[in-house]
Design a protein around this motif. Structure first.
Motif, short mmCIF file in Angstrom:
data_model
loop_
_atom_site.label_atom_id
_atom_site.label_comp_id
_atom_site.label_asym_id
_atom_site.label_seq_id
_atom_site.Cartn_x
_atom_site.Cartn_y
_atom_site.Cartn_z
N SER A 182 0.86 -1.19 0.00
CA SER A 182 0.00 0.00 0.00
C SER A 182 0.89 1.23 0.00
N TYR A 183 0.33 2.30 -0.55
CA TYR A 183 0.95 3.61 -0.47
C TYR A 183 -0.05 4.54 0.22
N GLY A 184 0.15 4.76 1.50
CA GLY A 184 -0.82 5.52 2.28
C GLY A 184 -2.13 4.74 2.34
N ASP A 185 -3.23 5.36 1.94
CA ASP A 185 -4.53 4.70 1.94
C ASP A 185 -4.78 3.90 0.67
N LYS A 186 -3.88 4.01 -0.29
CA LYS A 186 -4.07 3.33 -1.57
C LYS A 186 -3.50 1.92 -1.50
N VAL A 187 -4.39 0.92 -1.57
CA VAL A 187 -3.97 -0.48 -1.58
C VAL A 187 -3.66 -0.87 -3.02
N VAL A 188 -2.41 -1.22 -3.27
CA VAL A 188 -1.98 -1.57 -4.63
C VAL A 188 -2.03 -3.08 -4.85
N LEU A 189 -1.51 -3.83 -3.91
CA LEU A 189 -1.55 -5.29 -3.96
C LEU A 189 -2.22 -5.79 -2.69
N ASP A 190 -3.33 -6.49 -2.85
CA ASP A 190 -4.17 -6.84 -1.70
C ASP A 190 -4.13 -8.35 -1.43
N GLY A 191 -2.95 -8.84 -1.09
CA GLY A 191 -2.82 -10.26 -0.71
C GLY A 191 -2.85 -11.21 -1.89
N ILE A 192 -2.01 -10.97 -2.91
CA ILE A 192 -2.03 -11.83 -4.09
C ILE A 192 -1.08 -13.01 -3.93
N ASP A 193 -1.41 -14.11 -4.60
CA ASP A 193 -0.58 -15.31 -4.64
C ASP A 193 -0.07 -15.51 -6.06
N LEU A 194 1.20 -15.90 -6.19
CA LEU A 194 1.81 -16.15 -7.50
C LEU A 194 2.61 -17.44 -7.43
N ALA A 195 2.55 -18.22 -8.50
CA ALA A 195 3.34 -19.45 -8.60
C ALA A 195 3.80 -19.59 -10.04
N VAL A 196 5.10 -19.44 -10.27
CA VAL A 196 5.66 -19.46 -11.63
C VAL A 196 6.66 -20.60 -11.73
N PRO A 197 6.33 -21.68 -12.47
CA PRO A 197 7.27 -22.79 -12.63
C PRO A 197 8.52 -22.38 -13.39
N GLU A 198 9.61 -23.05 -13.12
CA GLU A 198 10.86 -22.78 -13.82
C GLU A 198 10.71 -23.06 -15.32
N GLY A 199 11.38 -22.27 -16.13
CA GLY A 199 11.41 -22.50 -17.57
C GLY A 199 10.10 -22.23 -18.27
N THR A 200 9.28 -21.32 -17.74
CA THR A 200 8.00 -20.97 -18.35
C THR A 200 7.90 -19.46 -18.50
N ILE A 201 6.89 -19.05 -19.26
CA ILE A 201 6.56 -17.63 -19.38
C ILE A 201 5.26 -17.38 -18.64
N PHE A 202 5.32 -16.52 -17.65
CA PHE A 202 4.15 -16.15 -16.87
C PHE A 202 3.83 -14.70 -17.17
N SER A 203 2.59 -14.41 -17.53
CA SER A 203 2.21 -13.05 -17.88
C SER A 203 1.22 -12.50 -16.87
N LEU A 204 1.49 -11.29 -16.39
CA LEU A 204 0.59 -10.59 -15.48
C LEU A 204 -0.07 -9.45 -16.25
N LEU A 205 -1.39 -9.53 -16.38
CA LEU A 205 -2.16 -8.53 -17.10
C LEU A 205 -2.95 -7.67 -16.12
N GLY A 206 -3.29 -6.49 -16.57
CA GLY A 206 -4.13 -5.62 -15.75
C GLY A 206 -4.15 -4.24 -16.34
N PRO A 207 -5.19 -3.45 -16.02
CA PRO A 207 -5.25 -2.07 -16.52
C PRO A 207 -4.15 -1.22 -15.91
N ASN A 208 -3.96 -0.04 -16.47
CA ASN A 208 -2.98 0.89 -15.90
C ASN A 208 -3.30 1.17 -14.44
N GLY A 209 -2.28 1.10 -13.60
CA GLY A 209 -2.48 1.35 -12.18
C GLY A 209 -2.93 0.15 -11.40
#
Length: 324
Positions: free
Chosen positions: A14-41
């Motif tokens: 968070s930055y002040g009152d702005k929550v940017v990442l709210d408890g996310i989980d990520l799992a990226v296997p070795e030797g793969t391409i993982f893409s994170l999509l989302g709107p600006n901000g």
């Protein structure tokens, strides 16, 4: 079990009152391409900065390259490379000098640095321009040099934060080939992009980030089944055949002017066969058949146009992970 190059649990920032990442989980296997999509901000760049040790998270357990981020930051930095949204290339010096500068930063000997620089410049088709100031390079050349500089330290994991922004279609496709080759060589790629076609083409797995949460994750094909709109379209030239087909498929949407029927479908072989079997049983043959499935644009707009916490719909494939 496949070893994970990146694993994060309950990642928060968070930055002040702005929550940017709210408890996310990520799992990226070795030797793969993982893409994170989302709107600006949405927090894509923030996630990259945390995972690459540039900023600290507010909470969560994170492992990168087998090292705990909270206690092994130096080991993580030795295992990764980062190419950000904005080029790290120094336009006042030559391409070769940029490469040698990176070699010095990695504490390579002069002989080893020159050898690796020459190999990478040749690999990225920059050898002929190596002695020219980087300011004279095209956008695609600068991006290739940027990635070549990232590879000087032989990283096992590379973070590419919108690597093709601003490139023309040919340069973008050339960059895709480079990324695919990196994975062939055993590198893990964590990719953020605003080009949905890019994620569709490259990623083994895709996560969609919205309002600080992962709202859906899966392969491109799995994600496309999350939203409605898939259908089989049948066209006829004979009005009589069209009428009989409409009777055989009473749930189909009719277009009497075009002599076309549209049958809702998830795009699976099973549903297509069911439509064809009903036509065969009635002795009807369509003059034209097309199958439409939603693309990643449809998925992206459906998932990111919803208020926080609201789902885009039930997945057709229950192996898709959907976070509500």
């Amino acid at each position: 079990m496949t070893n994970l190059a990146i694993a994060a649990s309950e990642l928060r920032k968070s930055y002040g009152d702005k929550v940017v990442l709210d408890g996310i989980d990520l799992a990226v296997p070795e030797g793969t391409i993982f893409s994170l999509l989302g709107p600006n901000g949405a927090g894509k760049t923030t996630a990259v900065k945390i995972l690459s040790t540039l900023i600290s998270p507010d909470g969560g357990e994170i492992s990168v390259g087998g090292h705990d981020l909270s206690t092994g930051g130096q080991a993580v930095r030795a295992a990764i490379g980062v190419t950000g949204q904005f080029s790290a290339v120094d336009g006042l010096i030559t391409g070769e000098e940029n490469m040698l500068l990176m070699a010095d930063l990695h504490h390579l000997s002069k002989q080893e640095g020159r050898r690796i620089a020459a190999e990478l410049l040749a690999r990225f088709d920059l050898a002929d321009a190596a002695g020219k100031p980087a300011s004279t390079y095209s956008g695609g050349m600068k991006r290739r040099l940027d990635i070549a500089m990232t590879l000087v330290g032989s990283p096992r994991i590379i973070f590419l934060d919108e690597p093709t922004t601003g490139l023309d279609p040919r340069s973008r496709h050339n960059m895709w080939q480079i990324i695919r080759q990196l994975v062939t060589d055993g590198v893990t790629v964590f990719l953020t992009t605003q080009y949905l076609e890019e994620a569709d083409e490259l990623a083994d797995r895709i996560a969609v980030l919205n309002h600080g949460k992962i709202v859906a994750e899966g392969t491109a094909e799995q994600l496309k089944r999350l939203v409605p709109g898939g259908h089989v379209q049948l066209r006829f030239t004979d009005p009589e055949g069209y009428r009989h087909a409409g009777a055989a498929l009473p749930d189909a949407h009719r277009d009497d002017e075009a002599l076309a029927l549209q049958v809702a479908s998830d795009g699976s072989q099973r549903q297509l066969r069911a439509v064809l079997d009903r036509l065969d049983a009635a002795g009807i043959e369509a003059d034209e058949l097309t199958v439409h499935t939603p693309d990643l644009d449809d998925v992206f707009f459906a998932l990111t146009s919803k208020p926080a916490g609201q789902s885009a719909g039930q997945p057709a494939d229950q192996s898709v992970e959907v976070v509500r």
